[in-house]
Design a protein around this motif. Structure first.
Motif, short mmCIF file in Angstrom:
data_model
loop_
_atom_site.label_atom_id
_atom_site.label_comp_id
_atom_site.label_asym_id
_atom_site.label_seq_id
_atom_site.Cartn_x
_atom_site.Cartn_y
_atom_site.Cartn_z
N THR A 24 1.26 14.98 -2.01
CA THR A 24 1.83 13.86 -2.22
C THR A 24 0.61 12.67 -2.11
O THR A 24 0.04 12.91 -1.33
CB THR A 24 2.84 13.25 -1.50
OG1 THR A 24 3.92 14.38 -1.53
CG2 THR A 24 3.44 11.95 -1.80
N ILE A 25 0.63 11.68 -3.09
CA ILE A 25 -0.60 10.67 -3.21
C ILE A 25 0.09 9.20 -3.33
O ILE A 25 0.63 9.18 -4.31
CB ILE A 25 -1.48 11.12 -4.18
CG1 ILE A 25 -1.95 12.59 -3.93
CG2 ILE A 25 -2.78 10.12 -4.03
CD1 ILE A 25 -2.89 12.80 -5.27
N LEU A 26 -0.30 8.53 -2.36
CA LEU A 26 -0.17 7.01 -2.55
C LEU A 26 -1.36 6.52 -2.89
O LEU A 26 -2.49 6.70 -1.93
CB LEU A 26 0.64 6.54 -1.38
CG LEU A 26 1.91 7.10 -0.91
CD1 LEU A 26 2.46 6.32 0.18
CD2 LEU A 26 2.79 7.25 -1.98
N TYR A 27 -1.48 5.55 -3.80
CA TYR A 27 -2.77 5.18 -3.94
C TYR A 27 -2.80 3.34 -4.56
O TYR A 27 -1.78 3.01 -4.81
CB TYR A 27 -3.68 5.76 -5.07
CG TYR A 27 -2.93 5.94 -6.37
CD1 TYR A 27 -3.31 5.07 -7.49
CD2 TYR A 27 -1.96 6.75 -6.63
CE1 TYR A 27 -2.67 5.38 -8.63
CE2 TYR A 27 -1.30 6.86 -7.94
CZ TYR A 27 -1.54 6.03 -8.90
OH TYR A 27 -1.14 6.27 -10.21
N GLY A 28 -3.82 2.85 -4.05
CA GLY A 28 -3.66 1.29 -4.62
C GLY A 28 -4.48 1.06 -5.70
O GLY A 28 -4.28 0.20 -6.73
N TYR A 29 -5.35 1.61 -6.07
CA TYR A 29 -6.17 1.08 -7.51
C TYR A 29 -5.78 1.86 -8.47
O TYR A 29 -5.86 2.99 -8.61
CB TYR A 29 -8.02 1.52 -7.28
CG TYR A 29 -8.83 0.93 -8.30
CD1 TYR A 29 -9.15 -0.13 -8.41
CD2 TYR A 29 -9.26 1.96 -9.38
CE1 TYR A 29 -10.18 -0.50 -9.51
CE2 TYR A 29 -10.11 1.50 -10.44
CZ TYR A 29 -10.38 0.29 -10.45
OH TYR A 29 -11.08 0.04 -11.32
N GLU A 30 -5.36 1.27 -9.41
CA GLU A 30 -4.48 1.65 -10.62
C GLU A 30 -5.33 2.60 -11.59
O GLU A 30 -6.30 2.02 -11.67
CB GLU A 30 -3.77 0.42 -11.46
CG GLU A 30 -3.00 1.28 -12.22
CD GLU A 30 -2.03 -0.08 -13.34
OE1 GLU A 30 -1.10 0.36 -13.89
OE2 GLU A 30 -2.33 -1.00 -12.86
#
Length: 529
Positions: free
Chosen positions: A163-169
């Motif tokens: 599972t990955i949560l990321y900020g830079y689109e």
């Protein structure tokens, strides 16, 4: 050395090479091999690449070499990572680095870093010696999904749920995972505010017996941060699983690490994290404090945990940081202990130091048991940030400043900041020419051998990361997500952390830049993008 010589040269200086000769066949394509798949290198031996790896940097190939240099560089990267997995199990590295478990990324252009006991690459985090991986969660700012999955593939873990949560689109992330990676679930964390970002960098690795490890890092998940720039990471001890249906508060650490992490994950309010929250049914064998920030308004001393760096660090130092008292006319006062702040970016602070830097940030960092949350403290503050010459003299010249996004327009408005600035110099760790993406804060003794505390975090020196000004009722607005860990000596059975001149029975606390600091020269200017 010609191609034939390269092909014949096989090193016999390492146990790794001797071992693999007995169980691998030579690649039938020899120097013409173009494969970059880790599985191919696990199956076949490549003596010509072993020879190139032993020669070190820079990579030099004969004019008639049959493969493009870029292909060879990729092959050497794969081979280097596989060697790191084979040469020393990660469990041994963790044992060697107890009790602090603080590591720094290797720098390929500085081969000496590969021999340092607390230097690692991302692939080490997936070492089989740590356990049979069941699933993992990556929380970060920038994620290059192709690079990340290559790292998992090198360790044979590319099929495990991730599972990955990321900020830079990344516009291609969702399409790529849906088409190619059925085991990967991703979510782009979007913020409403104009200046906040999802900047946290955390990994949680769950093993087949439901035990887990937590990694808190300063590195984004892409090639540059793990190869070109200096980054740091803390790795938790193994946290064993508790019996099913254990009480919610069971397994807590003395630093409330578990409840802080659980509360932080809950702030996302995401369905994809529900499984991740249940995996925290473990005994947290951790003696560092988890420091978190989440966007919103936060008031000090109202609720625990407080997801705000300013409040959390200030309160913990007020409760636990002990500095020597001035007991005689000749003894040192607490103010003789300097606050050091090192980051890869600098924010906008205002027209003078008291607008935010001293009145707000130093209010937190200068706190100790005898001086709770001082307003405009007289403590010395030193900021370590690369000069223009530091960057131009780095391994990659101006490109080495790519991790240092300090704005020229902002710098023009706060020239007073130069009085606080010190050069980036890390000769002791062979990293002076690799620019720092680390963010570290500490308080150091007048003799520069001891630390009263140490913080490694994703938070740069900025209002966005730490929090805006604090109003009369102790409330501040936090724009960004950030995560770090705070080391306090009392939880390690120490009075202070020793960073040099230690007695034989004292472990040195790992420190990345040189002490004493090197001031900016009159002609020096901070690197600006």
């Amino acid at each position: 050395m010609d191609n034939a010589s390269l092909e014949r040269k096989v090193t016999d200086e390492s146990n790794y090479d001797n071992a693999k000769k007995t169980c691998k066949k030579k690649c039938p394509y020899a120097v013409k091999c173009c494969r970059t798949n880790p599985h191919h290198f696990k199956e076949f031996d490549h003596p010509h690449l072993d020879a190139l790896l032993e020669k070190g940097e820079p990579l030099e190939l004969p004019p008639d070499y049959p493969r493009d240099k870029q292909v060879v560089e990729k092959q050497l990267e794969v081979l280097r990572d596989l060697r790191l997995l084979k040469l020393k199990p990660m469990t041994e590295r963790l044992e060697e680095n107890r009790p602090y478990n603080l590591f720094f990324t290797t720098i390929p252009d500085a081969p000496q870093t590969y021999n340092q006991k607390n230097s690692i690459t991302f692939i080490n985090l997936l070492c089989p010696s740590l356990g049979e991986l069941k699933c993992s969660l990556q929380i970060n700012f920038i994620v290059n999904i192709e690079w990340l999955m290559k790292q998992y593939a090198k360790a044979g873990q590319e099929k495990k749920p991730l599972t990955i949560l990321y900020g830079y689109e990344d516009p291609d992330m969702k399409t790529y995972t849906q088409l190619v990676l059925p085991n990967v679930t991703e979510h782009h964390v979007q913020l409403k505010g104009p200046i906040g970002i999802h900047h946290s960098k955390v990994g949680i690795y769950v093993y087949s017996d439901n035990s887990l490890r937590v990694v808190v890092s300063t590195a984004n998940l892409y090639y540059d941060d793990w190869n070109l720039f200096c980054n740091g990471l803390w790795i938790s001890p193994l946290c064993p699983a508790l019996p099913e249906h254990s009480p919610h508060k069971a397994g807590e650490s003395p630093t409330n690490f578990k409840s802080t992490l659980l509360s932080y994950l809950q702030q996302y309010n995401l369905p994809i994290l529900k499984t991740g929250l249940t995996m925290l049914n473990v005994l947290i064998l951790v003696i560092v404090f988890l420091i978190t920030s989440v966007p919103g308004r936060h008031r000090e001393t109202v609720a625990k945990p407080v997801h705000c760096h300013l409040h959390s660090v200030g309160e913990l130092l007020s409760d636990h940081c002990v500095l020597p008292a001035k007991t005689t006319p000749t003894s040192k006062s607490p103010l003789s202990w300097s606050v050091l702040a090192q980051s890869s970016s600098i924010g906008s602070f205002g027209k003078n130091p008291t607008e935010w830097l001293r009145s707000t940030l130093l209010r937190s960092l200068a706190s100790h048991k005898d001086c709770r949350l001082p307003a405009n403290s007289d403590a010395t503050l030193s900021i370590i940030y690369p000069t223009r010459d530091n960057v131009l003299g780095s391994y990659y010249g101006p490109e080495g400043g790519g991790c240092l996004p300090y704005s020229k327009s902002v710098d023009e408005k706060q020239k007073w900041l130069k009085d606080y600035l010190y050069q980036w110099k890390a000769d002791d760790t062979n990293r002076s020419r690799a620019m720092p993406h680390t963010k570290t804060y500490c308080r150091i003794s007048p003799c520069t051998t001891k630390l009263a505390w140490f913080l490694i975090t994703s938070s740069n020196i900025s209002k966005s990361a730490w929090g805006m000004g604090i109003n009369k009722v102790g409330t501040t607005n936090v724009p960004s997500y950030e995560v770090g860990v705070l080391f306090l000596p009392k939880y390690f059975g120490e009075t202070y952390f020793q960073i040099k001149d230690a007695a034989d029975n004292t472990k040195l606390f790992p420190f990345i830049y040189d002490i004493p600091l090197t001031p900016y020269k009159n002609t020096d200017e901070p690197w600006c993008n």
